[in-house]
Structure formats: C-alpha cells, structure tokens
Scaffold this motif. Structure first.
Motif, PDB file in Angstrom:
ATOM      1  N   GLY A 176       0.822  -1.208   0.000  1.00 49.77           N
ATOM      2  CA  GLY A 176       0.000   0.000   0.000  1.00 49.77           C
ATOM      3  C   GLY A 176       0.857   1.259   0.000  1.00 49.77           C
ATOM      4  N   LYS A 177       2.179   1.083   0.146  1.00 49.69           N
ATOM      5  CA  LYS A 177       3.119   2.221   0.161  1.00 49.69           C
ATOM      6  C   LYS A 177       3.661   2.410  -1.242  1.00 49.69           C
ATOM      7  CE  LYS A 177       6.167   2.624   4.135  1.00 49.69           C
ATOM      8  NZ  LYS A 177       7.496   2.202   4.605  1.00 49.69           N
ATOM      9  N   THR A 178       3.209   3.435  -1.931  1.00 48.11           N
ATOM     10  CA  THR A 178       3.698   3.641  -3.303  1.00 48.11           C
ATOM     11  C   THR A 178       4.915   4.555  -3.269  1.00 48.11           C
ATOM     12  OG1 THR A 178       1.364   3.798  -3.790  1.00 48.11           O
ATOM     13  CG2 THR A 178       2.844   4.211  -5.604  1.00 48.11           C
ATOM     14  N   ALA A 179       5.842   4.320  -4.184  1.00 51.64           N
ATOM     15  CA  ALA A 179       6.917   5.306  -4.340  1.00 51.64           C
ATOM     16  C   ALA A 179       6.263   6.596  -4.822  1.00 51.64           C
ATOM     17  CB  ALA A 179       7.916   4.804  -5.374  1.00 51.64           C
ATOM     18  N   THR A 180       6.824   7.732  -4.476  1.00 48.11           N
ATOM     19  CA  THR A 180       6.271   8.968  -5.032  1.00 48.11           C
ATOM     20  C   THR A 180       6.594   8.993  -6.529  1.00 48.11           C
ATOM     21  OG1 THR A 180       8.295  10.228  -4.697  1.00 48.11           O
ATOM     22  CG2 THR A 180       6.706  10.231  -2.875  1.00 48.11           C
ATOM     23  N   ALA A 181       5.842   9.800  -7.253  1.00 45.11           N
ATOM     24  CA  ALA A 181       6.098   9.912  -8.692  1.00 45.11           C
ATOM     25  C   ALA A 181       7.539  10.388  -8.915  1.00 45.11           C
ATOM     26  CB  ALA A 181       5.094  10.876  -9.317  1.00 45.11           C
ATOM     27  N   GLU A 182       8.045  11.232  -8.017  1.00 44.17           N
ATOM     28  CA  GLU A 182       9.417  11.750  -8.162  1.00 44.17           C
ATOM     29  C   GLU A 182      10.442  10.636  -7.919  1.00 44.17           C
ATOM     30  OE1 GLU A 182       6.958  13.385  -6.468  1.00 44.17           O
ATOM     31  OE2 GLU A 182       6.744  14.795  -8.147  1.00 44.17           O
ATOM     32  N   GLN A 183      10.173   9.796  -6.897  1.00 38.58           N
ATOM     33  CA  GLN A 183      11.098   8.678  -6.636  1.00 38.58           C
ATOM     34  C   GLN A 183      11.117   7.732  -7.832  1.00 38.58           C
ATOM     35  OE1 GLN A 183       9.265   7.385  -2.921  1.00 38.58           O
ATOM     36  NE2 GLN A 183      11.152   7.784  -1.805  1.00 38.58           N
ATOM     37  N   ALA A 184       9.933   7.474  -8.395  1.00 38.75           N
ATOM     38  CA  ALA A 184       9.858   6.590  -9.562  1.00 38.75           C
ATOM     39  C   ALA A 184      10.627   7.212 -10.726  1.00 38.75           C
ATOM     40  CB  ALA A 184       8.405   6.335  -9.948  1.00 38.75           C
ATOM     41  N   GLU A 185      10.389   8.482 -10.998  1.00 36.38           N
ATOM     42  CA  GLU A 185      11.054   9.142 -12.125  1.00 36.38           C
ATOM     43  C   GLU A 185      12.580   9.148 -11.938  1.00 36.38           C
ATOM     44  OE1 GLU A 185      10.475   9.980 -15.099  1.00 36.38           O
ATOM     45  OE2 GLU A 185      12.241  11.200 -15.503  1.00 36.38           O
ATOM     46  N   ASP A 186      13.041   9.462 -10.722  1.00 38.38           N
ATOM     47  CA  ASP A 186      14.497   9.470 -10.478  1.00 38.38           C
ATOM     48  C   ASP A 186      15.100   8.127 -10.845  1.00 38.38           C
ATOM     49  OD1 ASP A 186      14.385  12.011  -9.587  1.00 38.38           O
ATOM     50  OD2 ASP A 186      14.679  11.539  -7.452  1.00 38.38           O
ATOM     51  N   MET A 187      14.451   7.056 -10.367  1.00 34.32           N
ATOM     52  CA  MET A 187      15.009   5.723 -10.623  1.00 34.32           C
ATOM     53  C   MET A 187      14.888   5.337 -12.096  1.00 34.32           C
ATOM     54  SD  MET A 187      16.628   3.110  -9.734  1.00 34.32           S
ATOM     55  CE  MET A 187      16.734   2.878  -7.963  1.00 34.32           C
ATOM     56  N   ILE A 209      10.045   1.170 -19.555  1.00 39.62           N
ATOM     57  CA  ILE A 209      10.331   0.937 -18.134  1.00 39.62           C
ATOM     58  C   ILE A 209       9.034   1.158 -17.354  1.00 39.62           C
ATOM     59  CG2 ILE A 209      11.822   1.479 -16.173  1.00 39.62           C
ATOM     60  CD1 ILE A 209      13.817   2.763 -18.107  1.00 39.62           C
ATOM     61  N   LEU A 210       8.533   0.068 -16.763  1.00 38.81           N
ATOM     62  CA  LEU A 210       7.274   0.128 -16.019  1.00 38.81           C
ATOM     63  C   LEU A 210       7.556   0.342 -14.544  1.00 38.81           C
ATOM     64  CD1 LEU A 210       5.511  -2.991 -17.642  1.00 38.81           C
ATOM     65  CD2 LEU A 210       5.867  -0.681 -18.575  1.00 38.81           C
ATOM     66  N   TYR A 211       6.615   0.961 -13.867  1.00 37.20           N
ATOM     67  CA  TYR A 211       6.704   1.076 -12.404  1.00 37.20           C
ATOM     68  C   TYR A 211       5.776   0.034 -11.775  1.00 37.20           C
ATOM     69  CZ  TYR A 211       5.789   2.268  -7.667  1.00 37.20           C
ATOM     70  OH  TYR A 211       5.632   2.153  -6.305  1.00 37.20           O
ATOM     71  N   GLY A 212       6.223  -0.600 -10.713  1.00 31.96           N
ATOM     72  CA  GLY A 212       5.355  -1.533  -9.992  1.00 31.96           C
ATOM     73  C   GLY A 212       5.496  -1.361  -8.500  1.00 31.96           C
ATOM     74  N   GLY A 213       4.376  -1.433  -7.794  1.00 31.08           N
ATOM     75  CA  GLY A 213       4.384  -1.316  -6.335  1.00 31.08           C
ATOM     76  C   GLY A 213       3.202  -0.495  -5.877  1.00 31.08           C
ATOM     77  N   SER A 214       2.113  -1.218  -5.507  1.00 29.53           N
ATOM     78  CA  SER A 214       0.901  -0.574  -4.988  1.00 29.53           C
ATOM     79  C   SER A 214       0.346   0.495  -5.928  1.00 29.53           C
ATOM     80  CB  SER A 214       1.145  -0.013  -3.580  1.00 29.53           C
ATOM     81  OG  SER A 214       1.505  -1.058  -2.705  1.00 29.53           O
ATOM     82  N   CYS A 215       0.453   0.226  -7.202  1.00 27.76           N
ATOM     83  CA  CYS A 215      -0.138   1.140  -8.191  1.00 27.76           C
ATOM     84  C   CYS A 215      -1.647   0.897  -8.221  1.00 27.76           C
ATOM     85  CB  CYS A 215       0.494   0.834  -9.547  1.00 27.76           C
ATOM     86  SG  CYS A 215       0.271   2.126 -10.748  1.00 27.76           S
ATOM     87  N   LYS A 216      -2.423   1.949  -8.255  1.00 30.55           N
ATOM     88  CA  LYS A 216      -3.879   1.831  -8.265  1.00 30.55           C
ATOM     89  C   LYS A 216      -4.475   2.954  -9.125  1.00 30.55           C
ATOM     90  CE  LYS A 216      -3.597   3.340  -3.443  1.00 30.55           C
ATOM     91  NZ  LYS A 216      -2.290   2.919  -2.942  1.00 30.55           N
ATOM     92  N   PRO A 217      -5.792   2.876  -9.394  1.00 31.79           N
ATOM     93  CA  PRO A 217      -6.382   3.916 -10.250  1.00 31.79           C
ATOM     94  C   PRO A 217      -6.128   5.321  -9.703  1.00 31.79           C
ATOM     95  CG  PRO A 217      -7.936   2.113  -9.958  1.00 31.79           C
ATOM     96  CD  PRO A 217      -6.775   1.821  -9.053  1.00 31.79           C
ATOM     97  N   SER A 218      -6.079   5.470  -8.380  1.00 33.30           N
ATOM     98  CA  SER A 218      -5.954   6.807  -7.807  1.00 33.30           C
ATOM     99  C   SER A 218      -4.544   7.396  -7.922  1.00 33.30           C
ATOM    100  CB  SER A 218      -6.368   6.777  -6.327  1.00 33.30           C
ATOM    101  OG  SER A 218      -5.570   5.837  -5.640  1.00 33.30           O
ATOM    102  N   ASN A 219      -3.519   6.571  -8.113  1.00 36.74           N
ATOM    103  CA  ASN A 219      -2.173   7.156  -8.207  1.00 36.74           C
ATOM    104  C   ASN A 219      -1.504   6.932  -9.571  1.00 36.74           C
ATOM    105  OD1 ASN A 219      -1.242   4.475  -8.106  1.00 36.74           O
ATOM    106  ND2 ASN A 219      -0.821   4.549  -5.923  1.00 36.74           N
ATOM    107  N   ALA A 220      -2.151   6.119 -10.428  1.00 38.26           N
ATOM    108  CA  ALA A 220      -1.489   5.744 -11.692  1.00 38.26           C
ATOM    109  C   ALA A 220      -1.234   6.960 -12.585  1.00 38.26           C
ATOM    110  CB  ALA A 220      -2.328   4.711 -12.434  1.00 38.26           C
ATOM    111  N   LYS A 221      -2.193   7.862 -12.667  1.00 39.08           N
ATOM    112  CA  LYS A 221      -2.063   8.991 -13.595  1.00 39.08           C
ATOM    113  C   LYS A 221      -0.842   9.849 -13.256  1.00 39.08           C
ATOM    114  CE  LYS A 221      -5.098  11.771 -16.357  1.00 39.08           C
ATOM    115  NZ  LYS A 221      -5.817  10.959 -17.310  1.00 39.08           N
ATOM    116  N   GLU A 222      -0.664  10.098 -11.981  1.00 33.48           N
ATOM    117  CA  GLU A 222       0.470  10.935 -11.569  1.00 33.48           C
ATOM    118  C   GLU A 222       1.800  10.236 -11.867  1.00 33.48           C
ATOM    119  OE1 GLU A 222       0.635  12.027  -7.447  1.00 33.48           O
ATOM    120  OE2 GLU A 222       2.413  13.307  -7.813  1.00 33.48           O
ATOM    121  N   ILE A 223       1.854   8.951 -11.540  1.00 37.56           N
ATOM    122  CA  ILE A 223       3.107   8.206 -11.774  1.00 37.56           C
ATOM    123  C   ILE A 223       3.384   8.116 -13.275  1.00 37.56           C
ATOM    124  CG2 ILE A 223       4.257   5.974 -11.478  1.00 37.56           C
ATOM    125  CD1 ILE A 223       2.582   5.631  -8.883  1.00 37.56           C
ATOM    126  N   PHE A 224       2.357   7.804 -14.056  1.00 39.16           N
ATOM    127  CA  PHE A 224       2.550   7.643 -15.506  1.00 39.16           C
ATOM    128  C   PHE A 224       2.840   8.979 -16.210  1.00 39.16           C
ATOM    129  CE2 PHE A 224      -0.436   3.628 -15.808  1.00 39.16           C
ATOM    130  CZ  PHE A 224       0.417   2.946 -14.950  1.00 39.16           C
TER     131      PHE A 224
END
Ligand code: PEP
Length: 252
Positions: A176-187, A209-224
């Motif tokens: 349930g702990k998602t990386a922040t969009a910034e942490q994902a982008e940095d990596m 390069i896909l992100y994985g880890g507690s991705c859900k409809p509510s946070n996917a848009k920001e991460i993507f």
C-alpha cells in the motif's frame, strides 16, 4: 516512440474458473472502450492455454509469471520457456522480487531464464528493485544498477529489444506504500542512463520501463505522467477488472 504498457501480475491467485471469468470481463471492458496502451495479463501457468483462447484476436497480450532455467527434461514441476510459448503466451515475467527472495533466484539463474525466454520468442518483463534497508541506506541505484548489469549486460542490442523493464521497489509491493512519482522518475531516469551506458542512447530511448508497487487507479495517472515512466506492472489491482481498467485508463 516507446510502448506504453500496463501489465497485470496475478501471482498465485484465482482458480481456473475465476481466472477465465476475469479475462472475459477484461476482454469485454476493453472491447467497449479501447485502451491507449498495450495491455498484458500475466497468469499462473495453469491459466495460460485457456486464457490464450479468451484473449486471441483482442488487444490483450498474455504472459507467464516465471519459466524454468533449463531447456527441458527431468526437472519435475518446472515449466520451460518453450512450454510457455506453446500455450499462446507472448510474455514472461522474470526476476520478480518474490522469486528472488523466496525461491533463491540469483542473477546467474535469471540470466539463463532470460536467454531461454528470448530464444523461445517470448518478450521478457524483467523486474528490478531495492529492498527498504537498501533505500534507507541510499543504495538503491547501486543495487538496481547491479541487477541490470548482472543479468542483462551480456545480451545483444537485438535481444534487448524484447526486454521490458519493471522497476519495483520491494518496499512498495503489496504494502500500500507507493513510491512517489518523483522517486519513480528518479530511478527510471537512472535505469535509462544505465541502459544507455551499455547499449547506447537509441536502445535506452526505446526500452519501456514500467513502475510496480501498490499502483492503483488513484495514483497511476500521476506516476505515468513522468517522462521516464512507460506504464505499470500491477499486482493486487490487476485482480479486479474495474481497478485494472482504471489504471489502463490513466493513459487517456
Ligand atoms: C507486483 O508484485 O508486481 C506488484 C506490483 O504488486 P502490487 O501492485 O500488489 O504492489
């Protein structure tokens, strides 16, 4: 333009009937509302052949969650890359942190698996990511860089074209702990740089390069929305059609 992909990882969930019902539900949902990205579902071995029939001729790709590190023979209980391919699947997830942690999959074993999967015409979704202690010690780049180098650096550029990377910080998987969009982008930017260093800029620009880890409809848009994030590898939320579709719709 590199591919945008949302891939589901069912893990060891759903019996055959439940899996077929979910595949049929997703097929109907995506026929009614076409996705703006590639969609893949990765299922337990027992589902593959029948789900292949369900998704044949649709936009949905199919993958396994693992394959053996041996070609064939007396390896009771194992499933080879050739066997996965013969079901109609086009993808296989390799190097998932659960396989590394619970089944002792080392970089050497993963190298064998990757080679066999590619030799049998499968595309590989290769997972990398650090555990919490490594992140807290600031070692995430070192860890992920080694995972890439140790299993993938012997590939040719041509082989790399059939690899999709999935950055999955282990501390975010199923927690349930998602990386922040910034942490994902940095990596993701770091990973793209590592790929550029070994295989060149063109290869790095074209690898998804896909992100994985507690991705859900509510946070996917920001991460993507981040420039180096090309989609998601989805565990828990891939088990409910509405949630998975909600993540697919983040590309709209
Ligand atoms: C995964 O295991 O690949 C994963 C991303 O799981 P979850 O989405 O449940 O965190």
């Amino acid at each position: 333009m590199r591919k945008k992909i949302v891939a589901g990882n069912w893990k060891m969930n759903l019996n055959l009937q439940e899996g077929l019902a979910l595949a049929n539900e997703l097929k109907a949902a995506l026929a009614a509302d076409k996705p703006n990205c590639d969609v893949v579902i990765c299922t337990p071995f027992i589902h593959l052949a029948k789900v292949a029939d369900v998704v044949a001729g649709t936009v949905i790709g199919l993958g396994a969650e693992n394959c053996a590190d041996k070609e064939k023979g007396a390896f009771t209980g194992e499933v080879s890359a050739a066997q996965v391919k013969s079901t109609g699947a086009q993808y296989v997830i390799l190097g998932h942190s659960e396989r590394r942690a619970y089944y002792g999959e080392t970089a050497e074993i993963l190298k064998e698996k990757v080679n066999l999967a590619l030799a049998n015409g499968l595309k590989v979704i290769f997972c990398i990511g650090e555990v919490l202690e490594e992140r807290e010690a600031g070692k995430q780049n070192e860890v992920v860089g080694s995972q890439l180098a140790d299993s993938l650096f012997d590939l040719t550029e041509e082989q790399l074209a059939n690899i999709i990377l999935a950055y999955e910080p282990v501390w975010a998987i199923g927690t349930g702990k998602t990386a922040t969009a910034e942490q994902a982008e940095d990596m993701h930017a770091f990973i793209r740089g590592v790929i550029a260093g070994r295989f060149g800029e063109a290869a790095a620009e074209s690898i998804s390069i896909l992100y994985g880890g507690s991705c859900k409809p509510s946070n996917a848009k920001e991460i993507f929305s981040k420039p180096d994030v090309d989609g998601g590898l989805i565990g828990g939320a891939a088990l409910k059609c509405a949630d998975f579709k909600g993540i697919i719709d983040a590309w709209k």
